[in-house]
Design a protein around this motif. Structure first.
Motif, PDB file in Angstrom:
ATOM      1  N   TYR A   1      17.741  65.300  25.943  1.00  0.00           N
ATOM      2  CA  TYR A   1      17.617  65.963  27.243  1.00  0.00           C
ATOM      3  C   TYR A   1      17.848  67.470  27.118  1.00  0.00           C
ATOM      4  O   TYR A   1      18.514  67.945  26.211  1.00  0.00           O
TER       5      TYR A   1
ATOM      6  N   GLU B   1       7.758  64.389  25.439  1.00  0.00           N
ATOM      7  CA  GLU B   1       8.513  65.124  26.457  1.00  0.00           C
ATOM      8  C   GLU B   1       8.006  64.791  27.851  1.00  0.00           C
ATOM      9  O   GLU B   1       6.825  64.460  28.039  1.00  0.00           O
TER      10      GLU B   1
ATOM     11  N   THR C   1      16.802  59.056  23.578  1.00  0.00           N
ATOM     12  CA  THR C   1      16.275  60.131  24.419  1.00  0.00           C
ATOM     13  C   THR C   1      17.130  61.388  24.294  1.00  0.00           C
ATOM     14  O   THR C   1      18.358  61.322  24.325  1.00  0.00           O
TER      15      THR C   1
ATOM     16  N   ARG D   1      22.084  64.050  24.561  1.00  0.00           N
ATOM     17  CA  ARG D   1      21.273  62.933  24.084  1.00  0.00           C
ATOM     18  C   ARG D   1      21.931  61.617  24.461  1.00  0.00           C
ATOM     19  O   ARG D   1      23.140  61.543  24.632  1.00  0.00           O
TER      20      ARG D   1
ATOM     21  N   ARG E   1      15.512  68.907  34.631  1.00  0.00           N
ATOM     22  CA  ARG E   1      15.962  68.223  33.424  1.00  0.00           C
ATOM     23  C   ARG E   1      14.767  67.691  32.657  1.00  0.00           C
ATOM     24  O   ARG E   1      13.983  66.895  33.192  1.00  0.00           O
TER      25      ARG E   1
ATOM     26  N   SER F   1      13.193  65.598  29.425  1.00  0.00           N
ATOM     27  CA  SER F   1      13.512  64.470  28.560  1.00  0.00           C
ATOM     28  C   SER F   1      12.560  64.448  27.380  1.00  0.00           C
ATOM     29  O   SER F   1      11.428  64.931  27.461  1.00  0.00           O
TER      30      SER F   1
ATOM     31  N   GLN G   1      18.992  70.053  30.188  1.00  0.00           N
ATOM     32  CA  GLN G   1      19.267  70.396  31.582  1.00  0.00           C
ATOM     33  C   GLN G   1      19.174  71.908  31.726  1.00  0.00           C
ATOM     34  O   GLN G   1      19.871  72.640  31.015  1.00  0.00           O
TER      35      GLN G   1
END
Lengths: 106, 120
Positions: free
Chosen positions: B80, B6, B78, B72, B19, B21, B82
């Motif tokens: 995500y 992360e 990856t 994603r 955000r 990741s 938000q």
């Protein structure tokens, strides 16, 4: 939402002891119950899935049992590395709620 | 070896956005549902959201609906999260986790977590 209630919230034990932690669901969740171990500052680690299946690499002293609403995690002979927090989680329906945790202390 | 890493956490003011990741490696990312779970300081684990393999299905806990968005990018391996309209109570370590299935669903691999602090 399905509520998960663990007991006890904390537990003091000694190396070599046999301990059990219980988890009760507010409605039947069949066997959709997982157990995780978490040490301070670390991510949770999966121990048991589907109520009684041992995750690969987890020592056999950890066993899970139960179905429906009542579940138990048992550690047969505590080792020093087992002192941690333990969480149950239901994955029967969203939201996939966790129990409040049980802190296992020396 | 399965790895989840992360990033994106930090200090943000109330009302702000961030955000997160989660970079995945060591497995076929697009084949797995992925979840976000958070943990406030000294508190227990709270399930946040999940997304299916192709990104077409998402689910959120009620507390996060309308403020958080999971997504994603399978080309980038990856995941995500938000986070908008952040509040002090969103201060927590956020974990991504891979979900597998065998008789039931379970999170078998977790990232190390990223700390989000919401404060003025």
């Amino acid at each position: 939402d399905i509520q998960m209630t663990q007991s006890p919230s904390s537990l003091s034990a000694s190396v070599g002891d046999r301990v059990s932690i219980t988890c009760r669901a507010s409605q039947s969740i069949s066997s959709y119950l997982n157990w995780y171990q978490q040490k301070p500052g670390k991510a949770p680690k999966l121990l048991i899935y589907a109520a009684s299946s041992l995750q690969s690499g987890v020592p056999s002293r950890f066993t899970g049992s139960g179905s429906g609403t009542d579940f138990t995690l048992t550690i047969s002979s505590l080792q020093p590395e087992d002192f941690a927090s333990y969480y149950c989680q239901q994955t029967y329906s969203s939201p996939y709620t966790f129990g409040q945790g049980t802190k296992l202390e020396i | 070896e399965v790895q989840l890493v992360e990033s994106g956490g930090g200090l943000v003011q109330p009302g702000g956005s961030l955000r997160l990741s989660c970079a995945a490696s060591g497995f076929t990312f697009s084949s797995y549902w992925m979840h976000w779970v958070r943990q406030a300081p000294g508190k227990g684990l709270v399930w946040v959201s999940r997304i299916n393999g192709d990104g077409s299905s998402t689910t959120y806990a009620d507390s996060f609906k309308g403020r958080f968005t999971i997504s994603r990018d399978n080309a980038k391996n990856t995941l995500y999260l938000q986070m908008d309209s952040l509040r002090g109570e969103d201060t927590a370590v956020y974990y991504c986790a891979r979900t597998s299935y065998s008789s039931n669903w379970y999170q078998d691999y977790w990232g190390q977590g990223t700390l989000v602090t919401v404060s003025s």
